[in-house]
Write a protein that holds these residues in place. Structure first.
Motif, short mmCIF file in Angstrom:
data_model
loop_
_atom_site.label_atom_id
_atom_site.label_comp_id
_atom_site.label_asym_id
_atom_site.label_seq_id
_atom_site.Cartn_x
_atom_site.Cartn_y
_atom_site.Cartn_z
N ASP A 40 -4.92 -13.82 1.91
CA ASP A 40 -4.77 -12.93 0.56
C ASP A 40 -6.17 -12.24 0.09
O ASP A 40 -5.94 -11.35 -0.73
N SER A 85 2.95 -6.34 -1.60
CA SER A 85 1.80 -6.82 -2.05
C SER A 85 0.91 -7.40 -0.80
O SER A 85 -0.43 -7.00 -0.94
N HIS A 86 1.24 -7.82 0.39
CA HIS A 86 0.62 -8.19 1.50
C HIS A 86 0.18 -6.89 2.07
O HIS A 86 -1.17 -6.93 2.67
N VAL A 89 -2.83 -5.90 0.48
CA VAL A 89 -4.06 -6.65 0.81
C VAL A 89 -4.70 -6.12 2.09
O VAL A 89 -5.72 -6.04 2.50
#
Length: 106
Positions: A40, A85-86, A89
């Protein structure tokens, strides 16, 4: 006889579907840290890719090109399975990679 055809089709489909995972595990250009793309922390991903690319003598391009190529490959191949969200990242890791190699960030 139809059971055999079904089994062959299923096996062929499975092997075609898993080719990108095999590339990630057995890349001839970079020796990647295990599960690095699951991190993350964009800086950790970028620094690991940079370290792998600089250490490799089998790559065809520059270390920056090899590292960015592997990151893009992962994003493109895993794209539909990544959460928003990933994916963010990983996109941030691209900018961190540019910074790590003293390239202009986008």
């Amino acid at each position: 006889m139809p059971a055999t055809k079904t089994a062959k089709k299923k096996t062929a489909k499975t092997s075609k579907r898993k080719w990108s995972a095999r590339v990630m595990q057995t890349s001839d250009a970079l020796d990647l840290e295990k599960s690095i793309f699951k991190s993350d922390d964009p800086k950790k991903i970028a620094s690991s890719l940079k370290r792998s690319a600089k250490k490799s003598h089998r790559r065809k391009g520059t270390p920056f090109q090899s590292a960015m190529s592997m990151l893009n490959f992962y994003i493109n191949r895993a794209g539909h399975n990544l959460s928003a969200s990933h994916k963010k990242v990983l996109e941030d890791a691209k900018n961190e990679l540019r910074i790590a190699f003293d390239r202009p960030a986008k």
